[in-house]
Write a protein that holds these residues in place. Structure first.
Motif, short mmCIF file in Angstrom:
data_model
loop_
_atom_site.label_atom_id
_atom_site.label_comp_id
_atom_site.label_asym_id
_atom_site.label_seq_id
_atom_site.Cartn_x
_atom_site.Cartn_y
_atom_site.Cartn_z
N ALA A 31 -21.56 74.13 -83.03
CA ALA A 31 -20.17 74.15 -82.13
C ALA A 31 -19.04 73.07 -82.00
CB ALA A 31 -19.72 75.20 -81.73
N VAL A 65 -15.52 75.16 -85.74
CA VAL A 65 -16.48 76.22 -85.66
C VAL A 65 -16.30 76.89 -84.19
CG1 VAL A 65 -18.58 76.76 -85.15
CG2 VAL A 65 -18.03 75.74 -87.11
N ARG A 66 -15.48 75.54 -83.22
CA ARG A 66 -15.29 76.05 -82.11
C ARG A 66 -14.76 77.00 -81.56
NH1 ARG A 66 -13.11 74.81 -77.93
NH2 ARG A 66 -11.10 72.76 -78.76
#
Lengths: 418, 282, 282, 418
Positions: free
Chosen positions: C115, C121-122
């Protein structure tokens, strides 16, 4: 006005403050002349103030001066019993405050004595007006009247129009004016000022001192001013008390203090330069601005202009001193496209780093450009300016470099680079 | 270790609990009735207002206290709860949590103030708070049931024991953090202890105390399911019964409702615009 | 709100869970056996060592990792647990917590790293973490039971779901906090992504990651009693059965044992002396 | 060495950098001469660097100079593609780096180009040695060899013996030497230095400049040095590029830059004083140190000694100027117990605040004490010292007070106090 005419405002009789346990025993030992070390060893407690004895006249600016740790802020805090004295009595207008009840003491703090603090101690969540009226608010004075009084004091210190601001919006100088206004609003007889200007930058501090003197002429309060700065004491004090390690060393007018310093300590204190350290050229030389010989005349001119100097030393790549370039020659060289080499002036005097000031005094006074200080390989170390020489001789350590060489001492010096 | 005669710690505690139930029976019943009335008062009170109207009121409240974003979240969140059919259990949970938090404040803040003024009090209170917060919340159910038997009251009592520590701790911290030179200034101008407390210490400590109350709310919310084990109604018991009857769907739905209430309360209390710093004109 | 056709959210979730149980049955059983073996391995392993010796080992470990004070606390604490007769349940709880935390690290840290490198993704992971932490832990029991039926395994699974978020969150935070100009320096000297990660980013992030792990341990410990509801043995089930049988004494005793384990683990992980800053000579 | 003999190290052909979307379209507009504003309006993207074209010779110190926001740090970061150029080509030793693959580029960064950063960018968790060997560590050079190389560079920058310390234990100057050593350990051909000395305090900056010049003589790297400080550019640059708003305005040796500034902008830039603003006494007056007439001679003497001055103006309580007290007279007065009033010297020249510098030039040059600046009520406002007058005329704004009155401007001036 001779001394005895003026009524006594505050009388302090043999007041001592001992921090730690067994204070009773310590007071005993103090009375029969034991030294602070003996008391510390015997009772494990330290002597903050040792049998202080003095009187403050009504309407006087009474300065208590001493280095940090001399007990001056403890002494001033005993006057309004923020710190409880261990022994001795304190009288204000003749009433003994040392055995007053909590409530009586609170009345004295509300009506008689106000305090101004070093770091201002203004309430961040209150506006300037709410800060200034705090004293009267505590006494239950109704809102309308106390705000009117608060505005008056704010006007007195020149802060009209700032009443609705918050402390963190004001500069240091202005915050301390609020501190002053807050103290004045209670219309006390006595103003305790604990290093009130030490936290301000030097320029503002002098203005605030002048203002305090004006204020004192107008409102005529008795002011007890605490400071560690000799100049400040001399400028504003009617009388000065000198304190060292909890003891009062001397009391007198600024003139008396300077005239016959009561003992060797006071002398050294006002002397403030340790003449035993003999000064050399290295001590007072300044960073040398130089130009490399391979640069052109216009670069030399620009460097001189930026530094506000009319001559500059020329050095080669190894910083070896070659000669002097004068602004006038450089101007001509720039017009007729000459190089710095052509206008290099090789008459100049140099002195080694460890020559004593006394020896270079005459060399410096009759030379018209700063004297170059060089090391054994003729490499430029710094320059000596006439002002610095006089200042150092006059004992002003602003001009003296700490370890006798100019500033790059703590970095390994450039010479190390191969 | 078994050689040493085991002190029957467990029995001692049991007998101690029984003794209290005997002697203070009446006292606890009084509290129980008062508390139950208070909680049910909230539930019925809120119950009168139709869910849509109440949702709008909550959203308006959120807007006024904190920011537009949170007001929007509150609106959608509560609409969803109503839509999923968990409105009434939500009201009961809200009542349970609010009651526990109000008690935490009413009891906790004064203890915090007392501890901030007296050093010895602080030295006794702090380790107790540590213990209270690390002890598993379940353990608090036991005394709660004994003194207040089954229903919402033991739920509230257990929640209060678990949720109060942060409010006390932050009240002490807030007051202690007031710079010493300000306290000295209040002394020098002759403030009484009360004046110092209410005019300087508490106003400056408000921000930190609010942080403590926010933590207490979150802890109370984390107790709702455990409180359900002693009969406390609301979303907690929906989850608890879903778990015991292995109905994952209902469990997740009720769980989401709790999450919505938790996030709304958390964001509101964190963004309470502290009135103190309104910029005066120049 | 009832006029609107209620989407049967609950049924959808139930059917979804059933579908997963069907299709991934075998897969889950595999995990279950592996996990059970791992946990029981720890328990039997530790079980062999006599309690006094193990207590000393724990105390020595505490001294080496952190400070003398904590080593002393560990010694006395574990002696008390042994003395009160809760030694075996304590071992089981320790095994349960350690397993859950190890899984949280092994799974959580890589997710955190991933992430921190990829912004998208984060942005997906963060809201999920918020949800996971506010959802009441009970809800996690449901999927755990369905996929891993009764015993220590569902307890571990539920604990992992509840305890993992802080580890992930702090890993991302730790890596993100590395100053931009240091990252630029690694680029300018030609580091590969792996070199940047292991030589600069992770070493500088260790302190924050450890704080995340400490939080995960505390959350796992707070789950032991809830895990007991799905058959996880240890101090948790001692408390749970005490509550159901209204035996306050036993409940408090077991509770104290949990508190001791919690405080010991918390102090140790907080004071891990990070080797980084050992002052060189000269 | 005439220009064409030296081989070309870096060739930059029409390199541009556009920040934002639609960069393609923006490049188009740039090509057909649209201005930055038009591009911003049309594409919403800003032009960081606009078609830069220059060559850097091998072994040269090539300075890129410009104010902040001129695009200089963007340009330098395109040389090692820390920032990807939007258009144009860059050649190093003839190889085109603009279309190199990630791995090829990494090789260039490891072997060919190293960088030194303004805020040092040292790894806090690594010792000085581990920082310095980082470059070689990435290339997989074995521990023994790379540490030996690292020690060599540390010796080169004079940091022997500090290798096991941590960055936060060192001063700013020493940390930047580590930055330098770290860049040198890879033995690169090119050193990019992004405002490497701007974060250091002025004194150390001059030393570091000298050291860089020595280093350059020894190791002979090609150095690209970024700065916003004209003096720094003049002192170390073989050739200087002047940048403004992303455009290259002029390229040449320091002499050429000063000799015929290529356009009005460059002229103003090097001129750096806006001569249009006519200076008055108020602009250059300094804070006046005064002594109150009611003080004694010893107080006056001590004040003069502390300030390193030999005369001081005497004022009354309302700060009205009465006269001058000379140190010599004060010494005599102290011995024979006279008051300041007795030794007051009333010959002194005063000037009102708004007199122009040109008018007071001769007054100042032949007076032997600083000139007193007074307001209409003869009250002391400040003093004019000869050095400040010359410095101001020479355009050195260090001597010019911002709004034409000395420092207490932002506090409501004292006069307001009744």
């Amino acid at each position: 006005m001779s001394v005895d005419e003026k009524p006594i405002k505050i009388k302090v009789e043999k007041v001592s403050k001992i921090f730690g346990k067994q204070t009773k025993k310590a007071v005993q030992m103090l009375a029969n002349g034991k030294t602070k070390k003996e008391i510390l060893k015997a009772t494990g407690s330290t002597v903050g103030v040792n049998q202080a004895d003095f009187e403050v006249y009504d309407g006087e600016i009474f300065v208590i001066m001493g280095l940090s740790g001399s007990g001056k802020s403890t002494l001033v805090r005993m006057l309004n019993r923020l710190i409880e004295p261990t022994a001795g009595n304190i009288y204000i207008d003749g009433d003994m405050i040392t055995n007053m009840s909590k409530d009586q003491l609170r009345e004295v703090r509300r009506k008689k004595i106000s305090m101004v603090f070093q770091k201002f101690a203004l309430f961040p969540h209150r506006t300037i007006l709410e800060n200034t009226e705090y004293g009267l608010e505590l006494q239950g004075v109704d809102k309308q009247e106390r705000q009117q009084k608060a505005l008056e004091s704010l006007k007195l210190v020149g802060l009209e129009g700032f009443e609705h601001q918050y402390p963190d919006q004001l500069s240091g100088g202005m915050q301390q004016r609020v501190g002053l206004a807050r103290a004045l609003t209670n219309d006390p007889d006595i103003l305790l000022m604990d290093e009130a200007f030490s936290a301000l930058d030097p320029l503002i501090r002098k203005d605030m001192q002048d203002e305090l003197l004006d204020l004192h002429d107008n409102v005529g309060k008795t002011i007890i001013f605490i400071t560690h700065d000799l100049d400040e004491a001399l400028r504003i004090g009617d009388r000065i008390v000198l304190m060292k390690d909890g003891n009062i060393v001397q009391i007198g007018t600024p003139e008396e203090i300077l005239m016959n310093p009561s003992n060797e300590y006071v002398e050294k204190f006002v002397e403030d330069v340790d003449l035993s350290k003999v000064l050399t050229a290295g001590h007072i030389m300044k960073r040398a601005e130089t130009v490399r010989i391979d640069k052109g005349p216009r670069v030399a001119l620009t460097l001189m202009k930026n530094l506000g100097i009319s001559s500059i030393y020329a050095v080669d790549k190894q910083k070896k001193l070659l000669g002097v370039i004068y602004a006038s020659d450089a101007k001509k060289a720039a017009e007729s496209d000459l190089s710095l080499q052509d206008i290099l002036n090789t008459e100049f005097t140099t002195v080694p780093e460890n020559t004593y000031l006394t020896e270079i005094f005459d060399v410096v006074s009759d030379a018209n450009i700063p004297i170059a200080v060089v090391d054994e390989k003729q490499r430029m170390k710094g320059i000596v300016v006439r002002g610095a020489l006089i200042g150092a001789l006059a004992g002003n350590n602003e001009y003296i470099n700490a370890e006798g060489t100019n500033e790059q001492t703590q970095d390994p010096s450039a010479q190390e680079v191969k | 270790m078994d050689r040493l005669p085991r002190i029957p710690l467990a029995d001692i505690i049991d007998r101690f609990v029984d003794w209290i139930t005997m002697t203070f029976g009446g006292f606890f019943d009084g509290i129980a009735n008062g508390l139950a009335a208070f909680v049910n008062g909230i539930v019925t009170g809120l119950g009168f207002i139709p869910s849509i109207l109440l949702t709008i009121i909550f959203a308006a409240l959120a807007w006024w206290i904190s920011t537009r974003g949170i007001a929007l979240f509150t609106l959608i969140g509560f609409l969803l709860i109503d839509y999923l059919g968990y409105w009434d259990p939500m009201l009961q949970t809200l009542a349970l949590v609010l009651t526990s938090v109000i008690i935490s404040i009413v009891v906790g803040v004064p203890i915090g103030i007392w501890a901030s003024q007296k050093e010895t009090v602080r030295r006794i209170v702090t380790p107790i708070l540590d213990l209270m917060q690390t002890m598993p919340a379940f353990v608090y159910l036991l005394p709660a049931i004994f003194f207040f038997n089954i229903g919402v009251v033991p739920g509230v009592v257990a929640s209060v024991i678990f949720a109060m520590p942060p409010t006390i701790r932050m009240t002490v911290l807030g007051i202690k953090q007031v710079p010493a030179d300000l306290i000295e200034a209040t002394e020098a101008f002759g403030s009484t202890t009360a004046q110092r407390l209410f005019k300087v210490q508490l106003p400056l400590a408000t921000k930190t105390i609010l942080a403590g109350i926010n933590q207490s709310i979150m802890l109370a919310l984390s107790m709702v399911v455990i409180a359900a084990m002693v009969g406390a109604p609301g979303l907690g018991s929906e989850v608890y019964s879903a778990v015991t009857q292995l109905k994952t769907g209902v469990g997740v739905e009720a769980g989401i409702a709790i999450v919505i209430v938790a996030i709304t309360l958390d964001r509101i209390t964190q963004n309470i615009k502290v009135k103190k710093k309104s910029r005066g004109n120049a």
